[in-house]
Design a protein around this motif. Structure first.
Motif, PDB file in Angstrom:
ATOM      1  N   GLU A 149       0.858  -1.187   0.000  1.00 37.28           N
ATOM      2  CA  GLU A 149       0.000   0.000   0.000  1.00 37.28           C
ATOM      3  C   GLU A 149       0.894   1.237   0.000  1.00 37.28           C
ATOM      4  O   GLU A 149       1.152   1.838   1.038  1.00 37.28           O
ATOM      5  CB  GLU A 149      -0.894  -0.020   1.244  1.00 37.28           C
ATOM      6  N   PRO A 150       1.390   1.636  -1.182  1.00 33.31           N
ATOM      7  CA  PRO A 150       2.472   2.631  -1.249  1.00 33.31           C
ATOM      8  C   PRO A 150       2.107   4.030  -0.765  1.00 33.31           C
ATOM      9  O   PRO A 150       2.975   4.891  -0.703  1.00 33.31           O
ATOM     10  CB  PRO A 150       2.856   2.652  -2.736  1.00 33.31           C
ATOM     11  N   LYS A 151       0.840   4.254  -0.386  1.00 29.85           N
ATOM     12  CA  LYS A 151       0.546   5.580   0.180  1.00 29.85           C
ATOM     13  C   LYS A 151       0.953   5.638   1.652  1.00 29.85           C
ATOM     14  O   LYS A 151       0.889   6.696   2.273  1.00 29.85           O
ATOM     15  CB  LYS A 151      -0.937   5.928   0.016  1.00 29.85           C
ATOM     16  N   ARG A 152       1.363   4.477   2.201  1.00 28.18           N
ATOM     17  CA  ARG A 152       1.726   4.433   3.620  1.00 28.18           C
ATOM     18  C   ARG A 152       3.229   4.333   3.840  1.00 28.18           C
ATOM     19  O   ARG A 152       3.899   3.473   3.270  1.00 28.18           O
ATOM     20  CB  ARG A 152       1.086   3.213   4.289  1.00 28.18           C
ATOM     21  N   ILE A 153       3.714   5.214   4.711  1.00 31.03           N
ATOM     22  CA  ILE A 153       5.105   5.114   5.177  1.00 31.03           C
ATOM     23  C   ILE A 153       5.057   5.091   6.703  1.00 31.03           C
ATOM     24  O   ILE A 153       4.307   5.853   7.321  1.00 31.03           O
ATOM     25  CB  ILE A 153       5.939   6.324   4.684  1.00 31.03           C
ATOM     26  N   THR A 161       8.207   6.653  19.636  1.00 29.97           N
ATOM     27  CA  THR A 161       7.000   6.451  18.829  1.00 29.97           C
ATOM     28  C   THR A 161       7.309   5.855  17.458  1.00 29.97           C
ATOM     29  O   THR A 161       8.431   5.953  16.951  1.00 29.97           O
ATOM     30  CB  THR A 161       6.251   7.776  18.574  1.00 29.97           C
ATOM     31  N   CYS A 162       6.262   5.267  16.879  1.00 25.80           N
ATOM     32  CA  CYS A 162       6.219   4.973  15.451  1.00 25.80           C
ATOM     33  C   CYS A 162       5.035   5.749  14.889  1.00 25.80           C
ATOM     34  O   CYS A 162       3.979   5.825  15.524  1.00 25.80           O
ATOM     35  CB  CYS A 162       6.018   3.487  15.185  1.00 25.80           C
ATOM     36  N   THR A 163       5.215   6.332  13.714  1.00 26.15           N
ATOM     37  CA  THR A 163       4.160   7.123  13.085  1.00 26.15           C
ATOM     38  C   THR A 163       3.873   6.546  11.712  1.00 26.15           C
ATOM     39  O   THR A 163       4.801   6.290  10.941  1.00 26.15           O
ATOM     40  CB  THR A 163       4.604   8.596  12.944  1.00 26.15           C
ATOM     41  N   ILE A 164       2.592   6.319  11.428  1.00 26.80           N
ATOM     42  CA  ILE A 164       2.187   5.828  10.109  1.00 26.80           C
ATOM     43  C   ILE A 164       1.575   7.001   9.351  1.00 26.80           C
ATOM     44  O   ILE A 164       0.589   7.595   9.797  1.00 26.80           O
ATOM     45  CB  ILE A 164       1.156   4.678  10.225  1.00 26.80           C
ATOM     46  N   TRP A 165       2.180   7.335   8.229  1.00 25.77           N
ATOM     47  CA  TRP A 165       1.748   8.469   7.405  1.00 25.77           C
ATOM     48  C   TRP A 165       0.939   8.010   6.204  1.00 25.77           C
ATOM     49  O   TRP A 165       1.255   6.980   5.599  1.00 25.77           O
ATOM     50  CB  TRP A 165       2.971   9.227   6.883  1.00 25.77           C
ATOM     51  N   ASP A 166      -0.080   8.805   5.860  1.00 29.04           N
ATOM     52  CA  ASP A 166      -0.703   8.718   4.545  1.00 29.04           C
ATOM     53  C   ASP A 166      -0.032   9.807   3.721  1.00 29.04           C
ATOM     54  O   ASP A 166      -0.316  10.995   3.912  1.00 29.04           O
ATOM     55  CB  ASP A 166      -2.215   8.964   4.655  1.00 29.04           C
TER      56      ASP A 166
END
Length: 348
Positions: A149-153, A161-166
């Motif tokens: 799902e390449p919109k997610r980094i 923390t870990c942060t999941i970006w759109d």
């Protein structure tokens, strides 16, 4: 190692094949730290490399092997300044060239860079700051781009923390406190599943459908032993590998049997710095470290104990400590290593 048909020499005569080397070297004007292979089909043998300079301005270069001349060249139009040394650099996981040609870097922030058509230049597309309360943020130690799902980094930070970006909407999907101490690496294992390693010595797996919980897959046996790198086997997601800080061994884990390593790879003579699973085989892994060695291992006998421990099937000695290692997913016959100011690509 059996590769796929991405062999650039398969159409040439025997003479031509003789001329083509198994190793190509590029000398950068600075010490290399971050490095990554491009995935796009239309950009064969393209890599990004970044400097590690003790100053604010650092550099990123995009280089490409011209396999007719055997030279790796930097394109001056695609060299750009970067604030602080990037801790990691990744090209968009887009083999079919459906999306813009993007490059992401982590450092003080997550940044996305757009490489223009015809290689005319690189421009900053987005600067993503996960800390709402301040214009400053805990430096990012690493990140991973979700291939499914390449919109997610996903990024990992020293602020635990870990942060999941759109990245399409440039918004935070999820931010969670992942560990008790600094998070040093993060890796996707599927669409909504990622794992991270930390200074607290644990490997934890998170599922975005159930953010309140994580599963501890492994904890280092000695207290306060940071885990610094994590590699998740894309071909067989039951397996991952991790590196213990300042240790010469690589720990391979089977997530079905938490806490117990399935095998420990112990043939390096000094600290291991990098690991890369084969992109085309579920049982091969490459490891590299301060002993200047890159070792390839066949883990197909993983379950059975091997007398005296497992030996690598291939060893390559570089000219200095190997900081970085990447296995090309679109051309799986090729591994890239970085040591000192040299980038080398090796046919395996």
């Amino acid at each position: 190692m059996g590769g796929t048909n991405s062999d650039p020499t398969q159409n040439g005569s025997a003479e031509e094949q003789q001329k083509r080397s198994e190793i190509y070297t590029y000398e950068a004007p600075w010490h290399i730290y971050a490095m990554n292979w491009s995935v796009r089909r239309d950009k064969k043998y393209r890599l990004a490399i970044a400097s590690i300079l003790e100053q604010y301005p650092n550099r990123v270069e995009i280089v490409q092997l011209d396999d007719s001349t055997g030279e790796i060249r930097s394109d001056p139009n695609l060299s750009f300044e970067h604030p602080y040394p990037p801790t990691k650099i990744i090209f968009i996981p887009d083999k079919e060239c459906q999306k813009p040609d993007l490059l992401a870097t982590s450092g003080d922030f997550l940044r996305l860079w757009k490489i223009s058509d015809e290689n005319r230049g690189v421009e900053l597309k987005s600067l993503l700051n996960g800390n709402k309360n301040s214009e400053f943020c805990g430096p990012l130690t690493s990140f991973d781009w979700n291939e499914a799902e390449p919109k997610r980094i996903g990024t990992s930070s020293i602020d635990t923390t870990c942060t999941i970006w759109d990245i399409e909407r440039e918004t935070v999907d999820t931010q969670l406190i992942a560990h008790d101490k600094e998070v040093y690496d993060i890796a996707w294992g599927g669409v909504g599943v990622f794992a991270s390693v930390s200074a607290d010595g644990s490997v934890r797996v998170f599922d975005l459908r159930d953010k309140e919980h994580s599963t501890i897959i492994y904890e280092s046996s000695e207290p306060d032993t940071p885990l610094v790198r994590l590699g998740w086997n894309k071909q067989d997601p039951r397996y991952m590998a991790t590196i213990i800080m300042d240790s010469a061994k690589v720990v391979v884990l089977d997530i079905r049997f938490p806490t117990l390593p399935v095998v420990e790879l112990q043939r390096h003579q000094a600290s291991v710095n990098a690991i890369a699973w084969a992109p085309h085989s579920s049982c091969h892994i490459c490891t590299a470290g301060d002993d200047s060695q890159a070792l390839i291992w066949d883990l197909s006998s993983m379950g059975q104990p091997v007398e005296g421990g497992l030996d690598p099937i291939l060893a390559y000695t570089a000219g200095a400590s190997i900081e970085q290692l990447q296995w090309s997913s679109s051309q799986p016959d090729w591994v890239a290593i970085a040591f000192s100011s040299k980038l080398q690509i090796l046919r395996v």
